[in-house]
Design a protein around this motif. Structure first.
Motif, short mmCIF file in Angstrom:
data_model
loop_
_atom_site.label_atom_id
_atom_site.label_comp_id
_atom_site.label_asym_id
_atom_site.label_seq_id
_atom_site.Cartn_x
_atom_site.Cartn_y
_atom_site.Cartn_z
N LEU A 170 0.82 -1.21 0.00
CA LEU A 170 0.00 0.00 0.00
C LEU A 170 0.85 1.27 0.00
CD1 LEU A 170 -2.85 -0.78 2.55
CD2 LEU A 170 -3.00 -0.76 0.07
N LYS A 171 2.02 1.20 0.63
CA LYS A 171 2.83 2.39 0.82
C LYS A 171 4.30 1.99 0.81
CE LYS A 171 2.98 6.46 3.84
NZ LYS A 171 2.46 7.06 5.10
N SER A 172 4.88 2.03 -0.36
CA SER A 172 6.29 1.67 -0.50
C SER A 172 7.14 2.58 0.36
CB SER A 172 6.70 1.79 -1.97
OG SER A 172 8.05 1.45 -2.12
N GLY A 173 8.06 1.99 1.10
CA GLY A 173 8.93 2.75 1.99
C GLY A 173 8.39 2.89 3.39
N PHE A 174 7.15 2.44 3.63
CA PHE A 174 6.59 2.48 4.98
C PHE A 174 7.38 1.53 5.88
CE2 PHE A 174 3.15 1.38 8.11
CZ PHE A 174 3.03 2.66 8.67
N GLU A 175 7.58 1.93 7.14
CA GLU A 175 8.45 1.14 8.04
C GLU A 175 7.94 -0.27 8.26
OE1 GLU A 175 7.72 0.17 11.36
OE2 GLU A 175 5.72 1.06 11.38
N ASN A 176 6.64 -0.51 8.18
CA ASN A 176 6.07 -1.85 8.28
C ASN A 176 5.81 -2.38 6.87
OD1 ASN A 176 4.67 -4.21 8.79
ND2 ASN A 176 2.92 -3.24 9.77
N PRO A 177 6.51 -3.42 6.46
CA PRO A 177 6.35 -3.90 5.08
C PRO A 177 5.07 -4.68 4.83
CG PRO A 177 7.89 -5.30 6.26
CD PRO A 177 7.54 -4.18 7.19
N TRP A 178 4.30 -4.94 5.86
CA TRP A 178 3.09 -5.74 5.71
C TRP A 178 1.84 -4.85 5.75
CZ3 TRP A 178 3.12 -11.00 4.87
CH2 TRP A 178 4.32 -11.67 5.09
N ALA A 179 0.90 -5.17 4.89
CA ALA A 179 -0.42 -4.54 4.94
C ALA A 179 -1.35 -5.45 5.74
CB ALA A 179 -0.97 -4.33 3.53
N TRP A 180 -2.20 -4.85 6.53
CA TRP A 180 -3.16 -5.59 7.35
C TRP A 180 -4.47 -5.72 6.58
CZ3 TRP A 180 -3.96 -8.90 10.94
CH2 TRP A 180 -5.15 -8.96 11.68
N ILE A 181 -5.05 -6.91 6.63
CA ILE A 181 -6.32 -7.19 5.95
C ILE A 181 -7.37 -7.50 6.98
CG2 ILE A 181 -7.52 -8.66 4.28
CD1 ILE A 181 -4.69 -9.30 3.11
N ARG A 182 -8.48 -6.77 6.92
CA ARG A 182 -9.57 -7.01 7.87
C ARG A 182 -10.89 -7.05 7.10
NH1 ARG A 182 -12.49 -8.83 11.26
NH2 ARG A 182 -13.00 -7.94 13.28
N LYS A 194 -5.15 -2.04 5.08
CA LYS A 194 -4.82 -0.93 5.96
C LYS A 194 -3.34 -0.98 6.31
CE LYS A 194 -6.67 1.30 10.12
NZ LYS A 194 -7.66 1.16 11.23
N THR A 195 -2.74 0.20 6.46
CA THR A 195 -1.36 0.25 6.95
C THR A 195 -1.38 0.49 8.46
OG1 THR A 195 -1.24 2.62 6.46
CG2 THR A 195 -0.37 1.11 4.80
N LEU A 196 -0.68 -0.36 9.16
CA LEU A 196 -0.52 -0.21 10.61
C LEU A 196 0.96 -0.13 10.93
CD1 LEU A 196 -2.99 -2.96 11.94
CD2 LEU A 196 -3.45 -0.52 11.67
N SER A 197 1.32 0.58 11.95
CA SER A 197 2.73 0.62 12.37
C SER A 197 3.14 -0.76 12.85
CB SER A 197 2.92 1.63 13.50
OG SER A 197 2.24 1.20 14.67
N SER A 198 4.41 -1.05 12.74
CA SER A 198 4.92 -2.35 13.22
C SER A 198 4.61 -2.54 14.70
CB SER A 198 6.43 -2.44 12.99
OG SER A 198 6.73 -2.43 11.62
N LYS A 199 4.72 -1.47 15.47
CA LYS A 199 4.47 -1.57 16.91
C LYS A 199 3.04 -2.00 17.19
CE LYS A 199 4.89 0.99 21.23
NZ LYS A 199 5.25 2.28 21.88
N ARG A 200 2.10 -1.53 16.35
CA ARG A 200 0.70 -1.90 16.57
C ARG A 200 0.37 -3.27 15.99
NH1 ARG A 200 -4.74 1.20 14.37
NH2 ARG A 200 -6.22 -0.22 15.37
N MET A 201 0.99 -3.60 14.88
CA MET A 201 0.59 -4.82 14.16
C MET A 201 1.28 -6.07 14.68
SD MET A 201 0.44 -5.41 10.05
CE MET A 201 0.08 -7.02 9.33
N PHE A 202 2.46 -5.92 15.29
CA PHE A 202 3.24 -7.10 15.65
C PHE A 202 3.62 -7.12 17.13
CE2 PHE A 202 4.51 -6.41 11.11
CZ PHE A 202 3.80 -7.49 10.60
N VAL A 203 3.82 -8.32 17.65
CA VAL A 203 4.42 -8.53 18.96
C VAL A 203 5.67 -9.38 18.77
CG1 VAL A 203 2.29 -8.30 20.28
CG2 VAL A 203 2.91 -10.54 19.35
N GLU A 204 6.52 -9.38 19.76
CA GLU A 204 7.80 -10.09 19.65
C GLU A 204 7.65 -11.53 20.14
OE1 GLU A 204 11.85 -10.64 18.78
OE2 GLU A 204 10.49 -9.00 18.28
N ASN A 205 7.66 -12.46 19.19
CA ASN A 205 7.58 -13.88 19.55
C ASN A 205 8.95 -14.35 20.00
OD1 ASN A 205 7.31 -16.63 19.80
ND2 ASN A 205 6.15 -16.90 17.91
N THR A 206 9.19 -14.29 21.30
CA THR A 206 10.52 -14.61 21.84
C THR A 206 10.85 -16.09 21.71
OG1 THR A 206 9.55 -14.86 24.03
CG2 THR A 206 10.41 -12.69 23.46
#
Length: 944
Positions: free
Chosen positions: A304-316, A372-384
């Motif tokens: 959706l937005k080339s260069g956006f810090e989160n490379p994934w688009a969210w689908i809902r 939708k574009t979401l920030s990485s902080k909102r879209m992902f959690v850290e799977n330790t």
């Protein structure tokens, strides 16, 4: 209480951790008592000393606080109280969390004068930024995973606490003191260094908190959070490459192609990775991980937005919201036509999308309104846990000096040098499985990642059995210099894998260890005999019960740590006999009873945010009420809990169908084996209800409630007649179930036969067939698959006097555990229906599961021959079964003290000696194994 509920702020957030502080000055004092609780967790320290963790689990309508004698931690003059408090902000199987809150009150006494220190706005609080909030849940049963970045613990900003409400307001009602002892905090050293490796985990992972992104507020552990969602990215290669992309929860395509292996051979250029939820209902999964790796360099680009810090688009996808609970579970869509239609619609749309979406253009054409574009902080959690679960060994024997030094609490250190091939992994053995808080003391550069993960079993090829669907570990990121840390979550395992990542300079490890934390058991039972295998089976069974004793009985200390009501019934019988722990048994009964304020029958696991009715467990709870009275002789307890017994049975009887059988769209489970039990009408549920009615009749007889005694006897008789109408004369068994279309199941199992014998249901002309099915089942009959169900088979065999059959089975079923080096007993036998998706190819899922500790019960009752014969442990029958043993000796706990017994066979003479607590009576009862022997009991020859 005068204290106020406080927090750092007034909002509710996911995995929110704060630090609360109070400085106080004390003159002379005689005593100090603390009352403390939190939603959802606290760790209390006074003057830098760790005091304890809590609270114990409870329902919010009966919320509990801990009471702690604080005098030994305080000093004259200045004192600092520090509390780490954590609100999970999501449902689990251990509580029904509402909102963040911390409550503290300390009463300081000197002579007749008292003063109060209470939590209020005079306290200072700070957001504990070092405890990273964006992590996935450990498992569906547990809270979010533990991730600590020690670099962030500096310059915490303390401000006055926010007062939420007074102690008696808010969602926390009926405040009552803890009714179980505080858990132990006992240092425990690792026993040996096993190995070291250099490891790597190719690729990268992206973990999506799907349930939270699709839902709102505190998400319960139910399956009712629809997840009509997905994600997409463009991957760019400069040269041809092989891409590997996988997910357990999502269906994935690459340029419109789906490959079950997850491997795709791609040309240079850009390609679309498209993923959607496999199912509308996520079952028991809140956080989904997708992994991406390739044999060449690549770049991910947001479509959706080339260069956006989160490379994934969210689908809902819209239009799929629903609200259900899980009392109709599993197979929700089969039991709810509307939900079934919604699920079908989602599947059709998903399948259509996978046919149409092949590149960026078709993605936008078909899903423009859903992207939708979401920030990485909102879209992902850290799977330790991802790196450990998917690690690959690059080479063995990493560059480590004195690898065993860190298991001794002295000045020696283990030195780990960096490796250019990858991360350094150290493996340690605790000697036995254990439960507690992991801790370490090391010196490192800032930014070194310390991953500590526990496993229960290592295969012969040195591969660890992964704890699938469970992140059984913690991640800690070091600050510069010395790092000392004790985990804030209690975990279990036999082997610890300590992995150091991002190491640039040598790391010095002074100590790695554990603080054991369990219910404070008192060892009162024992067993020795001439068969060392039987002694070892007793030993690991006893130890397993201890590890499954926390603030309640739990199913297992690793995977779930959950009070499953049916499990607790068995475990209470074992814990009473081993440790005299009737307080924890009572607590389990109470927490289960309180679930009747929300459900028609007792909930399957309590307290919990997962509403799931498992009728077998509800009925076993009713039986456990009689068990507790039988052990304690406490008539007041029985009178207090009779209203709950009545309500549980009223709820159960409301589900009796036209055939006179229990029939409900609930989780009709009894054993992990292939019983045909996925239907509303399952015969083992009706048989266990018969057992609950039988127990209730006895309860009502004791309490003098003749009306209920008559009523429940009538209901028992009617249910018995209804069950027996379905006896299959050709198969000489009951069917497993009646299908929802009215057809009778062709499947038959052992379980219905031994339950019918155990609860006196089968007619006289069926008895011999039921005995044969129990002891010598036919080839077509479904066999017992778990040690849980086998307890009831053994209970039946004991009732029939078929003692040798019990011990033949114990040797057959439990010897493989010993031969594999087990230090605890397993959840399942190899013939169970729990497949590789849960066991990772191992011999069982949980290697420590106290529902499996039946040997201690039957060894005590049969080989030692100590059987209770009246309520309150006031009298016993003594009748040791000699079998093929030469001697046996041991003891059991009773409500009145310990009974000790030993017997020895010398030629044709059997000598039996026992001692009893004061006021307890016993009689010797001869049995078949005494034939031909001269029997001497406590020095007196018995008549032949």
């Amino acid at each position: 209480m005068k204290a106020k509920w406080i927090w750092h702020h007034s909002r509710s957030a996911y995995n929110d951790t704060i630090i609360a502080k109070k400085n106080i000055r004390l003159t002379k004092f005689d005593s100090a008592k603390i009352k403390i609780t939190a939603d959802s967790y606290y760790r209390l320290c006074i003057n830098g000393q760790w005091v304890g963790d809590g609270p114990c689990r409870s329902w919010h309508s009966h919320f509990q606080y801990d009471v702690i004698d604080a005098g030994i931690y305080l000093q004259k003059g200045d004192n600092e109280i520090t509390i780490i408090a954590r609100h999970f902000g999501i449902g689990d199987f251990h509580g029904d969390y509402q909102r963040p809150g911390l409550l503290f009150e300390m009463e300081v006494s000197r002579g007749k004068k008292t003063s109060l220190i209470i939590s209020d706005k005079t306290w200072k609080t700070a957001a504990a930024k070092q405890y990273i909030s964006e992590t996935p849940k450990v498992s569906i049963q547990m809270e979010p995973a533990e991730l600590v970045d020690a670099r962030l613990d500096k310059n915490l900003r303390f401000t006055p606490a926010k007062e939420i409400c007074s102690a008696d307001k808010g969602p926390w009602q009926g405040l009552i003191p803890r009714d179980i002892p505080l858990l132990t905090l006992q240092p425990y050293s690792l026993k040996r260094f096993v190995d070291s490796n250099v490891v790597d985990t190719p690729g990268e992972s992206f973990c999506v908190p799907a349930a939270r992104l699709c839902g709102r507020g505190i998400i319960p552990s139910n399956c009712n959070t629809e997840t009509a969602c997905g994600m997409a990215t463009l991957i760019e290669f400069r040269k041809p490459a092989t891409l590997t992309v996988k997910s357990h929860e999502m269906r994935i395509s690459v340029d419109g192609r789906t490959n079950k292996t997850g491997k795709y051979r791609l040309s240079a250029g850009r390609h679309l990775i498209f993923a959607m939820s496999e199912n509308l209902i996520p079952f028991h999964s809140h956080d989904w991980t997708i992994s991406v790796g390739a044999n060449a360099a690549y770049k991910l680009i947001n479509p959706l937005k080339s260069g956006f810090e989160n490379p994934w688009a969210w689908i809902r996808l819209k239009g799929y919201s629903f609200s259900k609970d899980d009392t109709w579970w599993p197979f929700l869509e089969d039991k709810d036509p509307e939900l079934g239609l919604l699920q079908d619609r989602y599947k059709k749309q998903k399948n259509s999308l996978f046919k149409k979406v092949k590149d960026k253009k078709s993605l936008l054409e078909n899903l423009e309104q859903s992207l939708k574009t979401l920030s990485s902080k909102r879209m992902f959690v850290e799977n330790t846990g991802w790196k450990f679960q998917n690690r690959e060994i690059q080479k063995s024997c990493a560059d480590v000096s004195s690898p065993a030094a860190c298991i001794s609490d002295n000045a020696d250190v283990t030195v780990v040098k960096p490796s250019p091939e990858g991360d350094v992994e150290l493996i340690y053995d605790l000697g036995t499985q254990n439960l507690g808080f992991w801790e370490f003391d090391l010196e490192a550069d800032a930014g070194v990642v310390v991953d500590i993960f526990g496993v229960e079993y290592i295969f012969d090829d040195s591969r660890p059995q992964r704890t699938l669907n469970n992140i059984n570990g913690l991640r800690y990121i070091t600050k510069q210099g010395r790092n000392c840390y004790t985990s804030i979550k209690s975990r279990s395992g036999r082997y610890l894998y300590v992995t150091l990542r991002n190491v640039k300079n040598p790391v010095k490890i002074r100590r790695v260890g554990m603080i054991e934390s369990t219910y404070p058991v008192q060892y009162k039972a024992s067993f020795e005999c001439s068969n060392p295998n039987l002694e070892r089976i007793w030993e690991i069974s006893e130890y397993t019960v201890k590890l499954c004793m926390q603030d309640t009985y739990v199913d297992c200390p690793l995977y779930e740590q959950t009070l499953w009501v049916g499990d607790a019934r068995n475990e209470s019988l074992f814990g009473n006999l081993l440790f005299g722990a009737d307080d924890i048994a009572l607590r389990c009964i109470r927490l289960a009873a309180e679930s009747l304020e929300k459900y028609p029958i007792v909930n399957s696991q309590v307290p919990s945010s997962w509403g799931c009715l498992l009728p077998a467990w509800s009925f076993l709870w009713g039986i456990s009420v009689w068990d507790h009275y039988w052990y304690t002789g406490d008539k007041k307890f029985l009178k207090d809990y009779m209203p709950y017994v009545k309500k549980n049975l009223e709820g159960a009887l409301s589900f009796i169908n036209d055939d006179g059988l229990y029939s409900a769209p609930h989780w009709n489970l009894f054993d992990w084996t292939d019983i045909d039990q996925g239907h509303n009408t399952v015969f083992h549920s009706s048989l266990l209800l018969a057992g609950a009615l039988q127990a209730a009749v006895k309860c009502a007889q004791v309490t003098g409630e003749k009306e209920f005694q008559r009523l429940w006897q009538q209901e028992y008789d009617k249910l018995k007649d209804s069950i027996n109408k379905f006896w299959d004369k050709d198969k000489r068994s009951y069917p497993d179930s009646i299908h929802n279309d009215g057809s009778i199941s062709k499947s038959i199992s052992q379980h219905t036969s031994f339950l019918s014998l155990l609860y006196d249901v089968c007619e006289q002309d069926m008895v011999q067939d039921c005995i044969k099915n129990t002891a010598q089942p036919s080839a077509e009959m479904i066999k017992v698959g778990s040690p849980f169900a086998i307890f009831y088979q053994y209970d039946c065999l004991e009732k029939l006097g078929l003692y040798d059959a019990i011990f033949d089975s114990i040797h057959k079923k439990y010897l493989p555990m010993i031969q594999s080096g087990a230090t605890t007993v397993w959840e399942c036998f190899p013939n169970s229906s729990v497949g590789d998706e849960h066991t990772d190819g191992g011999p069982t899922r949980s290697h420590c599961h106290a529902w499996s500790s039946a040997p201690v019960y039957f060894i005590s009752r049969i080989i030692l021959g100590i059987r209770q014969s009246s309520p309150g442990c006031e009298s016993y029958d003594i009748s040791p079964w000699v079998n093929n043993l030469d001697y046996a000796k041991g003891s059991i706990a009773t409500a009145n003290g310990e009974i000790r017994l030993n017997w020895q066979r010398d030629g044709k003479t059997l000598s039996v000696n026992y001692s009893l607590p004061s006021g307890v009576k016993a009689r010797f009862v001869p049995n078949e194994s005494h034939k031909g022997l001269k029997v001497i009991v406590n020095g007196r020859k018995q008549r032949a």
